[in-house]
Design a protein around this motif. Structure first.
Motif, PDB file in Angstrom:
ATOM      1  N   VAL A   1      -7.156  12.105 -18.243  1.00  0.00           N
ATOM      2  CA  VAL A   1      -7.916  12.649 -19.362  1.00  0.00           C
ATOM      3  C   VAL A   1      -7.175  13.751 -20.108  1.00  0.00           C
ATOM      4  O   VAL A   1      -7.523  14.083 -21.233  1.00  0.00           O
ATOM      5  N   SER A   2      -6.152  14.356 -19.493  1.00  0.00           N
ATOM      6  CA  SER A   2      -5.509  15.501 -20.116  1.00  0.00           C
ATOM      7  C   SER A   2      -4.011  15.328 -20.269  1.00  0.00           C
ATOM      8  O   SER A   2      -3.331  14.844 -19.369  1.00  0.00           O
ATOM      9  N   THR A   3      -3.499  15.764 -21.424  1.00  0.00           N
ATOM     10  CA  THR A   3      -2.053  15.786 -21.634  1.00  0.00           C
ATOM     11  C   THR A   3      -1.468  17.120 -21.186  1.00  0.00           C
ATOM     12  O   THR A   3      -0.274  17.236 -20.972  1.00  0.00           O
ATOM     13  N   GLY A   4      -2.314  18.146 -21.086  1.00  0.00           N
ATOM     14  CA  GLY A   4      -1.879  19.454 -20.596  1.00  0.00           C
ATOM     15  C   GLY A   4      -0.911  20.180 -21.501  1.00  0.00           C
ATOM     16  O   GLY A   4      -0.185  21.075 -21.054  1.00  0.00           O
ATOM     17  N   GLU A   5      -0.882  19.851 -22.802  1.00  0.00           N
ATOM     18  CA  GLU A   5       0.120  20.418 -23.697  1.00  0.00           C
ATOM     19  C   GLU A   5      -0.373  21.577 -24.555  1.00  0.00           C
ATOM     20  O   GLU A   5       0.385  22.160 -25.309  1.00  0.00           O
ATOM     21  N   SER A   6      -1.647  21.909 -24.481  1.00  0.00           N
ATOM     22  CA  SER A   6      -2.179  22.979 -25.312  1.00  0.00           C
ATOM     23  C   SER A   6      -1.573  24.332 -24.934  1.00  0.00           C
ATOM     24  O   SER A   6      -1.370  24.632 -23.751  1.00  0.00           O
TER      25      SER A   6
ATOM     26  N   LYS B   1      -1.501  10.889 -25.836  1.00  0.00           N
ATOM     27  CA  LYS B   1      -0.805  12.163 -26.002  1.00  0.00           C
ATOM     28  C   LYS B   1      -0.216  12.259 -27.412  1.00  0.00           C
ATOM     29  O   LYS B   1      -0.324  13.292 -28.079  1.00  0.00           O
ATOM     30  N   GLU B   2       0.395  11.160 -27.880  1.00  0.00           N
ATOM     31  CA  GLU B   2       0.976  11.153 -29.220  1.00  0.00           C
ATOM     32  C   GLU B   2      -0.119  11.175 -30.284  1.00  0.00           C
ATOM     33  O   GLU B   2       0.049  11.762 -31.357  1.00  0.00           O
ATOM     34  N   GLY B   3      -1.250  10.538 -29.990  1.00  0.00           N
ATOM     35  CA  GLY B   3      -2.366  10.562 -30.919  1.00  0.00           C
ATOM     36  C   GLY B   3      -2.903  11.967 -31.111  1.00  0.00           C
ATOM     37  O   GLY B   3      -3.177  12.402 -32.240  1.00  0.00           O
ATOM     38  N   ILE B   4      -3.036  12.694 -30.014  1.00  0.00           N
ATOM     39  CA  ILE B   4      -3.518  14.075 -30.073  1.00  0.00           C
ATOM     40  C   ILE B   4      -2.548  14.946 -30.861  1.00  0.00           C
ATOM     41  O   ILE B   4      -2.956  15.749 -31.698  1.00  0.00           O
TER      42      ILE B   4
ATOM     43  N   ASP C   1      -6.243  25.182 -31.464  1.00  0.00           N
ATOM     44  CA  ASP C   1      -5.934  25.609 -30.098  1.00  0.00           C
ATOM     45  C   ASP C   1      -5.936  24.443 -29.117  1.00  0.00           C
ATOM     46  O   ASP C   1      -5.063  24.341 -28.262  1.00  0.00           O
ATOM     47  N   PHE C   2      -6.927  23.595 -29.208  1.00  0.00           N
ATOM     48  CA  PHE C   2      -6.927  22.406 -28.367  1.00  0.00           C
ATOM     49  C   PHE C   2      -7.795  21.325 -28.989  1.00  0.00           C
ATOM     50  O   PHE C   2      -8.559  21.566 -29.918  1.00  0.00           O
ATOM     51  N   VAL C   3      -7.629  20.109 -28.449  1.00  0.00           N
ATOM     52  CA  VAL C   3      -8.283  18.927 -29.004  1.00  0.00           C
ATOM     53  C   VAL C   3      -9.103  18.232 -27.924  1.00  0.00           C
ATOM     54  O   VAL C   3      -8.682  18.156 -26.768  1.00  0.00           O
ATOM     55  N   ILE C   4     -10.280  17.721 -28.308  1.00  0.00           N
ATOM     56  CA  ILE C   4     -11.076  16.870 -27.438  1.00  0.00           C
ATOM     57  C   ILE C   4     -11.363  15.586 -28.204  1.00  0.00           C
ATOM     58  O   ILE C   4     -11.876  15.626 -29.318  1.00  0.00           O
ATOM     59  N   VAL C   5     -10.997  14.445 -27.615  1.00  0.00           N
ATOM     60  CA  VAL C   5     -11.262  13.144 -28.216  1.00  0.00           C
ATOM     61  C   VAL C   5     -12.326  12.445 -27.374  1.00  0.00           C
ATOM     62  O   VAL C   5     -12.148  12.262 -26.171  1.00  0.00           O
ATOM     63  N   VAL C   6     -13.434  12.083 -28.003  1.00  0.00           N
ATOM     64  CA  VAL C   6     -14.565  11.473 -27.298  1.00  0.00           C
ATOM     65  C   VAL C   6     -14.874  10.130 -27.930  1.00  0.00           C
ATOM     66  O   VAL C   6     -14.985  10.028 -29.155  1.00  0.00           O
ATOM     67  N   ASP C   7     -15.025   9.072 -27.116  1.00  0.00           N
ATOM     68  CA  ASP C   7     -15.406   7.796 -27.706  1.00  0.00           C
ATOM     69  C   ASP C   7     -16.890   7.527 -27.503  1.00  0.00           C
ATOM     70  O   ASP C   7     -17.586   8.256 -26.788  1.00  0.00           O
TER      71      ASP C   7
ATOM     72  N   ASP D   1      -6.021  17.976 -24.577  1.00  0.00           N
ATOM     73  CA  ASP D   1      -4.702  18.538 -24.275  1.00  0.00           C
ATOM     74  C   ASP D   1      -4.813  19.842 -23.502  1.00  0.00           C
ATOM     75  O   ASP D   1      -3.829  20.555 -23.322  1.00  0.00           O
ATOM     76  N   LEU D   2      -6.013  20.181 -23.048  1.00  0.00           N
ATOM     77  CA  LEU D   2      -6.180  21.361 -22.201  1.00  0.00           C
ATOM     78  C   LEU D   2      -5.562  21.109 -20.832  1.00  0.00           C
ATOM     79  O   LEU D   2      -5.584  19.988 -20.321  1.00  0.00           O
ATOM     80  N   ASN D   3      -5.043  22.170 -20.217  1.00  0.00           N
ATOM     81  CA  ASN D   3      -4.555  22.027 -18.846  1.00  0.00           C
ATOM     82  C   ASN D   3      -5.586  22.584 -17.860  1.00  0.00           C
ATOM     83  O   ASN D   3      -6.620  23.140 -18.254  1.00  0.00           O
ATOM     84  N   GLY D   4      -5.320  22.436 -16.594  1.00  0.00           N
ATOM     85  CA  GLY D   4      -6.281  22.815 -15.567  1.00  0.00           C
ATOM     86  C   GLY D   4      -6.697  24.271 -15.615  1.00  0.00           C
ATOM     87  O   GLY D   4      -7.887  24.596 -15.497  1.00  0.00           O
ATOM     88  N   SER D   5      -5.743  25.189 -15.779  1.00  0.00           N
ATOM     89  CA  SER D   5      -6.069  26.614 -15.766  1.00  0.00           C
ATOM     90  C   SER D   5      -6.913  27.007 -16.979  1.00  0.00           C
ATOM     91  O   SER D   5      -7.805  27.855 -16.885  1.00  0.00           O
ATOM     92  N   GLN D   6      -6.634  26.387 -18.118  1.00  0.00           N
ATOM     93  CA  GLN D   6      -7.420  26.674 -19.327  1.00  0.00           C
ATOM     94  C   GLN D   6      -8.869  26.234 -19.138  1.00  0.00           C
ATOM     95  O   GLN D   6      -9.807  26.946 -19.493  1.00  0.00           O
ATOM     96  N   ILE D   7      -9.043  25.042 -18.576  1.00  0.00           N
ATOM     97  CA  ILE D   7     -10.378  24.524 -18.334  1.00  0.00           C
ATOM     98  C   ILE D   7     -11.125  25.404 -17.338  1.00  0.00           C
ATOM     99  O   ILE D   7     -12.296  25.739 -17.530  1.00  0.00           O
ATOM    100  N   GLN D   8     -10.445  25.804 -16.279  1.00  0.00           N
ATOM    101  CA  GLN D   8     -11.084  26.645 -15.263  1.00  0.00           C
ATOM    102  C   GLN D   8     -11.555  27.965 -15.872  1.00  0.00           C
ATOM    103  O   GLN D   8     -12.622  28.476 -15.521  1.00  0.00           O
ATOM    104  N   TYR D   9     -10.770  28.532 -16.783  1.00  0.00           N
ATOM    105  CA  TYR D   9     -11.186  29.771 -17.444  1.00  0.00           C
ATOM    106  C   TYR D   9     -12.468  29.555 -18.227  1.00  0.00           C
ATOM    107  O   TYR D   9     -13.410  30.349 -18.156  1.00  0.00           O
TER     108      TYR D   9
END
Length: 329
Positions: A34-39, A119-122, A138-144, A245-253
């Motif tokens: 679900v995450s590219t972790g690039e944010s 990842k390239e789409g984001i 800052d970051f992207v969420i793609v929902v279908d 593109d959020l990573n684990g630490s960003q989500i946890q925060y």
């Protein structure tokens, strides 16, 4: 409605909280899907958060399933507690890097189809939409749509208010709307937000915002995020149907500090042909929208100053004066 709007910032927290729970319960492999972790988002240092939320019919859907027909930017100012949600029409004609002029809803698809990689789409959507709105996303969420359907069903459906009758069959999702309060399950919600033959794409954007608000209200009234029987279905939806593109630490925060967010007020803006855009056709004859100013400077000014005291009122008054002047001439 105003009371609900003041909590709108919680919308994306619901999504990222679910992603975080997936990490804890279903393991690292799920998170990698679900995450590219690039944010580069730094929630501790960034004073303003600008989040791009994209909605499409899904990677497996035929006939342009990854075109993002729902495009919203959610902004939050930490110091003041102000929030804003801006809707961008899918028919806005822009330059997509490396792909020429296309409708803005093609940005994610242009990147995705290049390598078959979300990842390239984001990356592409983030770059293209940042250029239009003048903000560093800052970051992207793609929902279908499958995620939306399953999440609505997991909270037991939602209720929306309408003042007119209409019926829609949107890719097999039927809905009958009556004046007043309407209870909708997940499939009916897809028909509701997809409908546009009776009004316009701009009215559809308003319905999309209405559904998001109703979902937020229902989820928190049921305390869905604390109920294992409800949240497990949400986990599965997130794993299959959400990308970020959020990573684990960003989500946890975000999850850890969700209860601390204090939303003082919310602005809602829909860019359409009643304010900064006008309707026309592309060289190929497609219906498109272009900026009245000739560039995106007016849209960027609104987006950048959306938290400035009286900025939106001033913009509206200036537009009204311009229209009066034109009529006078």
């Amino acid at each position: 409605m105003e009371k609900i709007l003041k909590r709108i910032i919680i919308i994306f927290i619901i999504l990222v909280a679910g992603v975080a729970a997936v990490i804890l319960i279903k393991g690292v492999n799920t998170f990698s899907t679900v995450s590219t972790g690039e944010s580069l988002f730094d929630p501790n240092k960034d004073k303003r958060w600008d989040v791009l939320i994209l909605g499409n019919r899904g990677e497996k859907a035929s006939g342009g399933g990854i075109l993002t027909d729902s495009i919203m930017v959610l902004s939050y100012e930490k110091e003041t507690g102000k929030a804003a949600i801006v809707s961008i029409p899918r028919d806005l004609w822009i330059d997509i890097p490396g792909n020429g002029s296309q409708k803005i809803n093609s940005a994610y698809a242009a990147g995705f189809n290049g390598k078959g990689d979300p990842k390239e789409g984001i990356r592409m959507a983030k770059e293209a939409i940042s250029e239009v709105i003048g903000l560093d996303i800052d970051f992207v969420i793609v929902v279908d749509v499958d995620a939306l359907k399953e999440i609505v069903d997991s909270v037991g459906g939602i209720t929306v208010h309408e003042d007119k009758w209409f019926y829609e069959n949107f890719y097999g999702h039927e809905v009958q709307i009556r004046p007043g309060e309407n209870y909708l399950d997940g499939s009916e919600v897809l028909g509701y937000v997809g409908m546009r033959k009776y009004d316009s794409d701009f009215a559809r954007m308003e319905r999309q915002q209405k559904v998001v608000l109703a979902l937020e209200e229902k989820a928190f009234s049921l305390k869905t995020l604390t109920r294992p029987d409800k949240i497990w279905n949400v986990f599965n939806s997130i794993e299959e149907n959400i990308r970020t593109d959020l990573n684990g630490s960003q989500i946890q925060y975000l999850v850890k500090n969700a209860s601390k967010f204090d939303v003082a007020e919310v602005e809602q803006v829909v860019f359409d042909n009643t304010n900064y855009l006008y309707s026309t056709q592309s060289a190929g004859g497609a219906y498109i929208l272009l900026p009245k100013a000739g560039d995106f400077s007016e849209i960027q000014k609104v987006a950048k100053n959306i938290f400035k005291e009286g900025a939106l009122t001033e913009e509206k008054e200036n537009k009204e004066e311009e229209e009066i002047t034109k009529v006078g001439k």
